[in-house]
Design an enzyme around this catalytic site. Structure first.
Site, short mmCIF file in Angstrom:
data_model
loop_
_atom_site.label_atom_id
_atom_site.label_comp_id
_atom_site.label_asym_id
_atom_site.label_seq_id
_atom_site.Cartn_x
_atom_site.Cartn_y
_atom_site.Cartn_z
N LYS A 111 50.86 74.03 38.51
CA LYS A 111 51.97 74.77 39.80
C LYS A 111 53.05 75.69 38.99
CE LYS A 111 49.74 72.73 43.31
NZ LYS A 111 49.81 72.33 45.15
N LYS A 192 39.73 74.10 40.27
CA LYS A 192 39.31 73.85 41.67
C LYS A 192 38.98 74.78 42.27
CE LYS A 192 43.19 71.47 43.46
NZ LYS A 192 44.01 71.25 44.82
N LYS A 195 42.97 76.18 48.96
CA LYS A 195 43.45 77.39 49.17
C LYS A 195 44.08 77.70 49.33
CE LYS A 195 44.43 73.26 51.73
NZ LYS A 195 46.15 72.56 51.38
P1 ATP Z 1 46.46 73.76 46.96
O1 ATP Z 1 45.23 74.30 46.76
O2 ATP Z 1 47.28 74.20 48.08
O3 ATP Z 1 47.69 72.89 46.23
P2 ATP Z 1 44.82 72.26 47.67
O4 ATP Z 1 43.40 73.12 48.23
O5 ATP Z 1 44.36 71.21 46.52
O6 ATP Z 1 45.81 72.30 48.50
P3 ATP Z 1 46.02 69.81 49.54
O7 ATP Z 1 46.32 69.73 50.79
O8 ATP Z 1 46.13 69.46 48.14
O9 ATP Z 1 45.05 71.19 48.45
O10 ATP Z 1 44.55 68.74 49.41
C1 ATP Z 1 44.12 68.02 50.40
C2 ATP Z 1 43.54 67.19 50.09
O11 ATP Z 1 41.99 68.07 49.54
C3 ATP Z 1 43.07 66.17 48.46
O12 ATP Z 1 42.89 64.56 48.83
C4 ATP Z 1 42.65 66.81 47.66
O13 ATP Z 1 42.56 65.80 46.25
C5 ATP Z 1 41.50 68.09 48.73
N1 ATP Z 1 41.25 68.52 48.29
C6 ATP Z 1 41.61 70.00 47.37
N2 ATP Z 1 41.49 70.55 46.89
C7 ATP Z 1 39.92 70.39 46.62
C8 ATP Z 1 38.54 70.67 45.97
N3 ATP Z 1 38.08 71.37 45.12
N4 ATP Z 1 37.35 69.33 45.29
C9 ATP Z 1 37.58 68.29 46.38
N5 ATP Z 1 38.76 67.73 47.17
C10 ATP Z 1 39.45 68.78 46.75
#
Ligand code: ATP
Ligand code: LTN
Length: 328
Positions: A111, A192, A195
């Site tokens: 990040k 990955k 969002k």
């Molecule tokens: P950002 O991209 O803003 O960092 P994010 O999409 O990674 O956000 P988080 O709020 O950080 O989302 O994650 C919430 C939960 O969803 C965490 O437990 C994270 O491990 C899970 N998660 C996020 N993205 C994935 C993915 N691509 N596959 C599986 N689990 C995910």
């Protein structure tokens, strides 16, 4: 009953990755564990957020928890900022975590990469996450694979605190799905699904309308060849789509392989889109009902009340052990 704690950042629209990697397990665990699920708004501001967007996304994530099937009478659903013990223990933990440990965190490296300046909060983020978990003496923390390293740090910090000040915190275990722990981006299977990716074609949002879902899946990159086969190393794109398919249907990976044997990607992708639409439609319907009813505010109030009881007791115990004088 064993305790479960997890959080999701209101940093954008929730994706299918969040649902498969984390939320599906939240819903499952609520039947057998004492569960605390929160929207981690303090974590979201470790990267810049527009105030209006933060407000909207926070309410949206909370409503999606309920829409996805979390029952507020079984689990406590709340906002991190409504329980001030999180930021207070977070500060205490920043004095226990080492700079070197925080420097090794890959989420921080990803990040902060290429940015001219990053807020200090992004660096100490894992200390606040450790506090989130330790406040509830959680046994299990349902998360996606990307959070494993933060969980390891939480465990190390808990051990260190316990050794220094006496047994205080339970050392938590991660709870990670076997398939779908890392749903990959639709435009690049080496990243990955996230969002906060600026390309909306890279993710499926839980609130995407059916036609948008169909379009995104039809445009998802697929490996060369035409065999629907689960082989993450050699066929990462198709394997990713198969993981999504398996979660949105009741078919195992082997059953999906058998079903599409000799058929190529076309009918597989078309069916996958319909499975995803069918999974998300009822969630979207409940979401709209919850948002228009305004019920979420009462749910969050109740959740914060329940969470505060546990969190404040643990915070006071930790402060006492460290030598703070508690208010009389
Ligand atoms: P950002 O991209 O803003 O960092 P994010 O999409 O990674 O956000 P988080 O709020 O950080 O989302 O994650 C919430 C939960 O969803 C965490 O437990 C994270 O491990 C899970 N998660 C996020 N993205 C994935 C993915 N691509 N596959 C599986 N689990 C995910
Ligand atoms: N760091 C997590 C979000 C998060 C969390 C937590 C997860 C904050 N506090 C406590 C589990 C338990 C993320 O980025 N997904």
């Amino acid at each position: 009953m064993k305790r479960v704690l997890s959080g999701i950042q209101p940093s954008g629209q929730l994706t299918l990755g969040n649902y498969i990697g984390a939320m599906k397990n939240f819903v499952e665990l609520q039947h057998s564990h004492q569960c605390y699920f929160m929207v981690v708004d303090h974590h979201a501001i470790t990267v810049p957020q527009k105030p209006e967007a933060l407000k909207e996304q926070t309410e949206s994530v909370a409503a999606l928890f309920i829409a996805a099937g979390i029952d507020p009478n079984k689990a406590s659903v709340f906002l991190q900022s409504h329980v001030p013990a999180h930021t207070e223990l977070g500060w205490l933990i920043t004095t226990i975590a080492y700079m070197g440990e925080l420097e090794r965190m890959t989420q921080f490296k990803d990040k902060s990469a290429g940015k001219e300046s990053v807020g200090a909060g992004l660096f100490v983020y894992p200390a606040l996450m450790a506090a989130d978990i330790l406040l509830y003496n959680a046994d299990l923390v349902p998360v996606g694979d990307d959070q494993k390293q933060h969980l390891e740090l939480t465990r190390d910090v808990a051990h260190r605190f316990n050794q220094r000040y006496g047994e205080t915190f339970r050392v938590p275990e991660p709870y990670i799905p076997q398939v779908g722990a890392r749903i990959m981006s639709l435009d690049d299977a080496s990243k990955k699904m996230s969002k906060s990716n600026p390309n909306p074609g890279s993710f499926i949002a839980l609130l995407d309308p059916p036609d948008v879902i169909r379009k995104k899946i039809s445009r998802a990159v697929t490996d060369s060849g035409r065999e629907v086969k689960f082989d993450p190393e050699n066929k990462p794109e198709v394997s990713n789509l198969m993981g999504i398919y398996s979660h949105c249907s009741d078919l195992s990976l082997q059953e999906i392989e058998a079903k599409y044997e000799g058929q190529g990607y076309g009918s597989f992708k078309k069916d996958l889109a319909e499975q995803v639409v069918a999974t998300l439609e009822p969630i979207q319907q409940r979401y709209n009902e919850i948002r228009s009813s305004g019920a979420i505010y009462d749910i969050l109030k109740k959740g914060a009340r329940e969470a505060s009881v546990i969190a404040n007791a643990t915070l006071n115990e930790a402060k006492q052990k460290m030598g703070f004088i508690l208010p009389q």
